[in-house]
Design a protein around this motif. Structure first.
Motif, PDB file in Angstrom:
ATOM      1  N   MET A   1       0.838  -1.189   0.000  1.00  0.00           N
ATOM      2  CA  MET A   1       0.000   0.000   0.000  1.00  0.00           C
ATOM      3  C   MET A   1       0.879   1.247   0.000  1.00  0.00           C
ATOM      4  N   LEU A   2       0.333   2.289  -0.589  1.00  0.00           N
ATOM      5  CA  LEU A   2       1.018   3.567  -0.636  1.00  0.00           C
ATOM      6  C   LEU A   2       0.177   4.569   0.132  1.00  0.00           C
ATOM      7  N   TYR A   3       0.812   5.280   1.048  1.00  0.00           N
ATOM      8  CA  TYR A   3       0.076   6.185   1.927  1.00  0.00           C
ATOM      9  C   TYR A   3       0.437   7.638   1.661  1.00  0.00           C
ATOM     10  N   GLY A   4      -0.591   8.460   1.523  1.00  0.00           N
ATOM     11  CA  GLY A   4      -0.434   9.902   1.435  1.00  0.00           C
ATOM     12  C   GLY A   4      -1.074  10.523   2.655  1.00  0.00           C
ATOM     13  N   ASP A   5      -1.191  11.831   2.652  1.00  0.00           N
ATOM     14  CA  ASP A   5      -1.825  12.517   3.776  1.00  0.00           C
ATOM     15  C   ASP A   5      -3.319  12.226   3.856  1.00  0.00           C
ATOM     16  N   ARG A   6      -3.980  12.174   2.682  1.00  0.00           N
ATOM     17  CA  ARG A   6      -5.437  11.970   2.667  1.00  0.00           C
ATOM     18  C   ARG A   6      -5.889  10.749   1.889  1.00  0.00           C
ATOM     19  N   THR A   8      -4.970   6.671   0.342  1.00  0.00           N
ATOM     20  CA  THR A   8      -4.192   5.442   0.369  1.00  0.00           C
ATOM     21  C   THR A   8      -4.413   4.759  -0.969  1.00  0.00           C
ATOM     22  N   ARG A  10      -4.243   1.171  -2.553  1.00  0.00           N
ATOM     23  CA  ARG A  10      -4.176  -0.212  -2.098  1.00  0.00           C
ATOM     24  C   ARG A  10      -4.668  -1.142  -3.196  1.00  0.00           C
ATOM     25  N   GLU A  65      -8.299   5.168  -1.970  1.00  0.00           N
ATOM     26  CA  GLU A  65      -9.167   5.183  -0.791  1.00  0.00           C
ATOM     27  C   GLU A  65      -8.970   6.482  -0.021  1.00  0.00           C
ATOM     28  N   GLU A 105      -2.972  14.162  -5.220  1.00  0.00           N
ATOM     29  CA  GLU A 105      -2.201  13.391  -4.243  1.00  0.00           C
ATOM     30  C   GLU A 105      -2.005  11.949  -4.708  1.00  0.00           C
ATOM     31  N   LEU A 109       1.600  10.005  -5.593  1.00  0.00           N
ATOM     32  CA  LEU A 109       1.963   8.705  -5.012  1.00  0.00           C
ATOM     33  C   LEU A 109       2.309   7.684  -6.089  1.00  0.00           C
TER      34      LEU A 109
END
Length: 178
Positions: A1-6, A8, A10, A65, A105, A109
């Protein structure tokens, strides 16, 4: 998974298929996505499509997401290992998330993933010239126009230009990874 501030990014699961079917059957969403002419597609049809997409070796697809819900999808496609290039595609299907930076965003990512994890040299895309929101998003991430195919796509009752855009890893690095 890749996570940003707001957001994801997945893996897509079969639990996402009903939500994605809603998006793929929304004419306004489909016209902006730049794909084929919108047509009704059943959950069974799209389930088969997504099942096959997951198996492809030259693509990486993710669910976008936000706030614990699937709002769209994004991926790298047509991966060319010899040339180190791939096409990126994105669709924010949930209109409540349009114009609020979620797509930008997610693009940052996926670009980071493509350059840093997949060792790509260039990521490219196509979009309709009439999709101003998408063009602003891509430009904000660092994509530049590389070409234009005039009156190339029939969309919403008219022929529109198709804009070709690209982002080189060297430019991404120079910008400080946006």
């Amino acid at each position: 998974m890749l996570y940003g501030d707001r957001v994801t990014l997945r893996a897509m699961s079969s639990a996402d298929y009903p939500r994605m079917t809603e998006f793929k059957n929304d004419v306004e969403v489909e016209l902006l996505s730049g794909g084929a002419a919108p047509r009704p597609r059943s959950l069974a049809m799209l389930s088969e499509f997504f099942d096959e997409l997951v198996k492809e070796k030259d693509s990486f697809g993710f669910v976008i997401e936000a706030d614990g819900t699937c709002i769209g999808d994004i991926g790298l496609f047509h991966l060319d290992r010899l040339s180190a290039t791939a096409e990126v595609g994105i669709g924010i299907g949930d209109k409540d998330y349009w114009g609020k930076g979620y797509g930008r965003e997610a693009m940052r990512l996926i670009v980071e993933y493509g350059f840093r994890m997949q060792n790509l040299r260039k990521i490219w895309l196509e979009t309709h010239a009439t999709n101003e929101r998408a063009l602003r998003c891509y430009q904000a991430v660092g994509f530049v126009e590389e070409g234009l195919q005039r009156s190339h796509v029939y969309s919403g009752g008219e022929y529109v230009d198709l804009v070709l855009m690209g982002l080189l890893r060297t430019d991404w690095d120079r910008r400080g990874a946006a």
